[in-house]
Write an enzyme that holds these catalytic residues in place. Sequence first.
Site, PDB file in Angstrom:
ATOM      1  N   HIS A 274       0.861  -1.186   0.000  1.00  0.00           N
ATOM      2  CA  HIS A 274       0.000   0.000   0.000  1.00  0.00           C
ATOM      3  C   HIS A 274       0.897   1.236   0.000  1.00  0.00           C
ATOM      4  O   HIS A 274       1.912   1.259   0.703  1.00  0.00           O
ATOM      5  CB  HIS A 274      -0.882   0.033   1.255  1.00  0.00           C
ATOM      6  CG  HIS A 274      -2.030  -0.931   1.189  1.00  0.00           C
ATOM      7  ND1 HIS A 274      -2.582  -1.511   2.304  1.00  0.00           N
ATOM      8  CD2 HIS A 274      -2.746  -1.402   0.138  1.00  0.00           C
ATOM      9  CE1 HIS A 274      -3.593  -2.302   1.947  1.00  0.00           C
ATOM     10  NE2 HIS A 274      -3.702  -2.255   0.627  1.00  0.00           N
TER      11      HIS A 274
ATOM     12  N   ASN B 190       4.230   0.035   5.248  1.00  0.00           N
ATOM     13  CA  ASN B 190       4.279  -1.051   6.228  1.00  0.00           C
ATOM     14  C   ASN B 190       3.332  -2.196   5.898  1.00  0.00           C
ATOM     15  O   ASN B 190       3.358  -3.225   6.564  1.00  0.00           O
ATOM     16  CB  ASN B 190       3.956  -0.523   7.627  1.00  0.00           C
ATOM     17  CG  ASN B 190       5.075   0.338   8.168  1.00  0.00           C
ATOM     18  OD1 ASN B 190       6.217   0.209   7.738  1.00  0.00           O
ATOM     19  ND2 ASN B 190       4.748   1.226   9.080  1.00  0.00           N
ATOM     20  N   HIS B 191       2.479  -1.993   4.902  1.00  0.00           N
ATOM     21  CA  HIS B 191       1.594  -3.080   4.469  1.00  0.00           C
ATOM     22  C   HIS B 191       2.220  -3.683   3.213  1.00  0.00           C
ATOM     23  O   HIS B 191       2.099  -3.119   2.124  1.00  0.00           O
ATOM     24  CB  HIS B 191       0.195  -2.558   4.129  1.00  0.00           C
ATOM     25  CG  HIS B 191      -0.533  -1.972   5.298  1.00  0.00           C
ATOM     26  ND1 HIS B 191      -1.738  -1.299   5.177  1.00  0.00           N
ATOM     27  CD2 HIS B 191      -0.244  -1.963   6.622  1.00  0.00           C
ATOM     28  CE1 HIS B 191      -2.138  -0.906   6.373  1.00  0.00           C
ATOM     29  NE2 HIS B 191      -1.256  -1.283   7.267  1.00  0.00           N
ATOM     30  N   VAL B 192       2.913  -4.791   3.370  1.00  0.00           N
ATOM     31  CA  VAL B 192       3.617  -5.411   2.233  1.00  0.00           C
ATOM     32  C   VAL B 192       3.079  -6.823   2.005  1.00  0.00           C
ATOM     33  O   VAL B 192       2.737  -7.521   2.968  1.00  0.00           O
ATOM     34  CB  VAL B 192       5.146  -5.444   2.488  1.00  0.00           C
ATOM     35  CG1 VAL B 192       5.723  -4.047   2.462  1.00  0.00           C
ATOM     36  CG2 VAL B 192       5.493  -6.125   3.812  1.00  0.00           C
TER      37      VAL B 192
END
Length: 508
Positions: free
Chosen positions: A283, A440-442
Amino acid sequence: MSGRIAHLADVRGGYALEADAVVVGSGAGGAMAAANLARAGMDVVVVEAGPQVRPDDMTRDGPAFLSKYYWEGGLRMLLGSGAYPTMSGRCLGGSTVVNSAIFFRLPDWVRQAWIDEAGLSGLAGPELDAAYDRIFTRLKVAPTPMHVMGRKNLVTRDVLDRVGVPNKPLPRAVDGCIGSGDCLTGCRQGAKQSVDRSVLPEAVDHGARVMTCSQVERILFEDGRAVGVEGDVVDLDGWQKVGRFSVRAPRVFLAAGALHTPVLMQRSGVRLGGRVGGTFAAHISGLALGILPDDVRPWEGATQGWGGFSPEVQGLKFEALWGPTALIAAEWGGLGRDLSQMLQDVRRAAMVVMVYRAKTKGSVRATRSGMPDARLWIPPEEIHVVARQVHKLTAAFLDMGAEYVFTGVKGLPDRIRTIDEASGLLSNRLRGRHMTMTANHVFCSCPMDARADHGVVDPEGRVHGVPGLWISDASVFPSPSAVNPQATVMALSDLISRRAADLSLLDA
Ligand SMILES: Cc1cc2nc3c(=O)[nH]c(=O)nc-3n(C[C@H](O)[C@H](O)[C@H](O)COP(=O)(O)OP(=O)(O)OC[C@H]3O[C@@H](n4cnc5c(N)ncnc54)[C@H](O)[C@@H]3O)c2cc1C
Ligand code: SF4
């Protein structure tokens, strides 16, 4: 049989174990898999690179905490269109120990896309909902209560009202949160239901052996079948190798996260024609930080307690956020007089961030030292989507009487005092390199796909063409979740491991 958690002192000399299943990584996906496999009666070993973080180890000193319990000291970057920090926990419980515990189910439109585009027809039935139900109950997910909001979350409410975004308290997996605002450096209070507290204990109760400070280097194979893993025992900081270990097991579950799982596969020679690590996604984000006329004291209140979804841009979500002031200062930048001014202003600051399911391209490749080299390419039009929303947030903050707004967008004034000064946010010349964002959303580095010549794992989480090897972490998302991913990582891992262990997909 009761299991145990082994610490550095227990594993320092190295070890060689045998089990029915080995799980690599103890974060959202790994903990869930370990609990199910152990509950089904299997002898399970979990190997986790990081140490256990105890409440006494948790400190508000952000850089000190990050240097110990985040991968690469919290300084890992995604390169590509720009240089974007990407953080992940290196400790028992993985990123769930350091995240804000916001829990959302996959939106129906993303779920339908996964069914249509990756052939995951199994997600159409009640099994996925049953998994979410179990997880939400177990982790006590509930809207953030008003008494722990603090002013910063309410400022976000007021900003979003002005922008025309429906908003409300965010659902979080906490029990007894006192709104200390420390989620990014753990939860001394013990309120956050990170998986080291909520799920791993069940695995241990059912006999799982959890080996910390054990960093897997590669998967072991015999006749093309995965038969275990081996790696290094590392010190608490992860810098020194102090021993070797191996775990032999006929079932190998990789749950090292979307950056490390593809690296382990590549280092073990499993590339599937470049598909392993070839479709990484994250994201993207943007922010507006307003300096209001009076005190906000942003360090008070739940770390991320308020938010809402854009009614205008599908897949774009707004959230309140605050973190350790030293980290905010690093993002804000400035030295000398600028820094001292910023430190004076910080008590009047409130920040609204967004996460957006942009159409990006990315990849993860193993470096020689075995760390991930991750790239993310963001098309300019997606940057413009984010920048226009930052413009709206800036206007709202100024409308609320903010003295100035910081957006981190390069080329704009550091202190935007009038909306005219923010006009650069509407420019079509903005590119990824101009944006300040953290990713941080991977996910999506080893995607799930029903077709054997697409993706990396099948709908049951088994690596295509490699018997004995499963993946049960954020890597398997076919595309970005559009919402905070932890609940879906856990739900998919729940289904994958229940299938592997012959447990019911519907019952508790
Ligand atoms: C600061 C931050 C805030 C976030 N906030 C939220 C939020 O509020 N809500 C939400 O839904 N999501 C949030 N996320 C994202 C969420 O935490 C992740 O999506 C989720 O934890 C991913 O689960 P995972 O199992 O794939 O990886 P992780 O939870 O990261 O677990 C991977 C584990 O594998 C271990 N590991 C890696 N390599 C090896 C190796 N070679 N050998 C042994 N072990 C290894 C790691 O140390 C780690 O413990 C946040 C993330 C961060 C970093
Ligand atoms: S805000 Fe504080 S008490 Fe609440 S979950 Fe986060 S760290 Fe724990």
